[in-house]
Scaffold this motif. Structure first.
Motif, PDB file in Angstrom:
ATOM      1  N   SER A 193      37.039  -9.225  14.574  1.00 16.75           N
ATOM      2  CA  SER A 193      37.069  -8.065  15.481  1.00 16.75           C
ATOM      3  C   SER A 193      36.048  -7.096  15.715  1.00 16.75           C
ATOM      4  O   SER A 193      35.825  -6.506  16.722  1.00 16.75           O
ATOM      5  N   MET A 194      35.590  -6.781  14.350  1.00 14.45           N
ATOM      6  CA  MET A 194      34.680  -5.671  14.393  1.00 14.45           C
ATOM      7  C   MET A 194      33.450  -6.085  14.522  1.00 14.45           C
ATOM      8  O   MET A 194      32.503  -5.280  14.594  1.00 14.45           O
ATOM      9  N   VAL A 195      32.928  -7.367  14.912  1.00 10.57           N
ATOM     10  CA  VAL A 195      31.880  -7.797  15.308  1.00 10.57           C
ATOM     11  C   VAL A 195      31.482  -7.317  16.670  1.00 10.57           C
ATOM     12  O   VAL A 195      32.299  -8.238  17.490  1.00 10.57           O
ATOM     13  N   LYS A 196      30.297  -6.812  16.939  1.00 13.25           N
ATOM     14  CA  LYS A 196      30.085  -6.624  18.662  1.00 13.25           C
ATOM     15  C   LYS A 196      29.269  -7.568  18.982  1.00 13.25           C
ATOM     16  O   LYS A 196      29.352  -7.862  20.120  1.00 13.25           O
ATOM     17  N   SER A 197      28.068  -8.290  18.211  1.00 15.15           N
ATOM     18  CA  SER A 197      27.262  -9.047  18.720  1.00 15.15           C
ATOM     19  C   SER A 197      26.728  -9.979  17.373  1.00 15.15           C
ATOM     20  O   SER A 197      26.860  -9.445  16.238  1.00 15.15           O
ATOM     21  N   TYR A 242      20.210 -13.922  10.016  1.00 10.17           N
ATOM     22  CA  TYR A 242      21.599 -13.793  10.622  1.00 10.17           C
ATOM     23  C   TYR A 242      21.820 -12.186  10.906  1.00 10.17           C
ATOM     24  O   TYR A 242      21.355 -11.415  10.281  1.00 10.17           O
ATOM     25  N   VAL A 243      22.125 -12.036  12.284  1.00 12.86           N
ATOM     26  CA  VAL A 243      21.858 -10.569  12.689  1.00 12.86           C
ATOM     27  C   VAL A 243      23.292 -10.374  13.421  1.00 12.86           C
ATOM     28  O   VAL A 243      23.748 -10.948  14.236  1.00 12.86           O
ATOM     29  N   THR A 244      23.949  -9.089  12.847  1.00  8.23           N
ATOM     30  CA  THR A 244      25.386  -9.016  13.244  1.00  8.23           C
ATOM     31  C   THR A 244      25.190  -7.511  13.586  1.00  8.23           C
ATOM     32  O   THR A 244      24.657  -6.680  12.953  1.00  8.23           O
ATOM     33  N   THR A 245      25.896  -7.048  14.705  1.00  9.36           N
ATOM     34  CA  THR A 245      26.125  -5.781  15.296  1.00  9.36           C
ATOM     35  C   THR A 245      27.440  -5.068  15.111  1.00  9.36           C
ATOM     36  O   THR A 245      28.389  -5.953  15.426  1.00  9.36           O
ATOM     37  N   PHE A 246      27.614  -3.986  14.684  1.00 12.06           N
ATOM     38  CA  PHE A 246      28.825  -3.423  14.605  1.00 12.06           C
ATOM     39  C   PHE A 246      28.727  -1.973  15.358  1.00 12.06           C
ATOM     40  O   PHE A 246      27.556  -1.426  15.478  1.00 12.06           O
ATOM     41  N   LYS A 247      29.846  -1.521  15.467  1.00  5.98           N
ATOM     42  CA  LYS A 247      30.025  -0.265  16.339  1.00  5.98           C
ATOM     43  C   LYS A 247      29.865   1.031  15.551  1.00  5.98           C
ATOM     44  O   LYS A 247      29.244   2.058  15.621  1.00  5.98           O
ATOM     45  N   SER A 248      30.078   0.544  14.176  1.00  4.14           N
ATOM     46  CA  SER A 248      30.062   1.816  13.041  1.00  4.14           C
ATOM     47  C   SER A 248      29.548   1.385  11.617  1.00  4.14           C
ATOM     48  O   SER A 248      30.114   0.176  11.399  1.00  4.14           O
TER      49      SER A 248
END
Length: 126
Positions: A62-66, A85-91
């Motif tokens: 759930s914490m992974v945005k993209s 591997y590229v992962t985006t988070f909100k914070s």
């Protein structure tokens, strides 16, 4: 001709904005987490696929945005197999939760004996 090139080059300027300083670097907002995995030369494609799938499955948390990934094309050393591997988070808080999750803890053990190196970098989007 050379004069035209020099004139054109002096007319074109690159507006890159202010130089980043520690105070100018944001510490909040979207956070990108980039991981580069270099597999040992004799690693099977089956194991590499398992690592790729494991990263993809982590993107369902759930914490992974993209999430996105790709294979590095290294003309200087084509025998090296590198995946990014590229992962985006909100914070930062969400990335920390991701790192501590049981899924991630299980993931980092997968194929560890066949991984030559892991490089990671985080950066905030301006």
């Amino acid at each position: 001709m050379l004069l035209k090139i020099i004139t054109l080059a002096t007319c074109l300027t690159w507006n890159k904005g202010p130089e980043p300083t520690p105070k100018a670097i944001p510490a909040k907002g979207l956070l990108r987490h980039v991981v580069v995995v270099t597999f040992k030369t004799n690693t099977s494609m089956d194991l590499i696929r398992k690592v790729d799938i494991s990263f993809k499955n982590l993107s369902k948390l759930s914490m992974v945005k993209s999430y996105e990934w790709g294979i590095v094309k290294d003309d200087k050393n084509p025998s090296k197999v590198k995946h990014v591997y590229v992962t985006t988070f909100k914070s930062q808080k969400e990335e920390d939760a991701y790192g501590k999750s049981p899924e991630h803890q299980k993931h980092i053990k997968l194929g560890a004996e066949n991984i030559e190196s892991v490089e990671a970098i985080d950066y905030f989007l301006p």
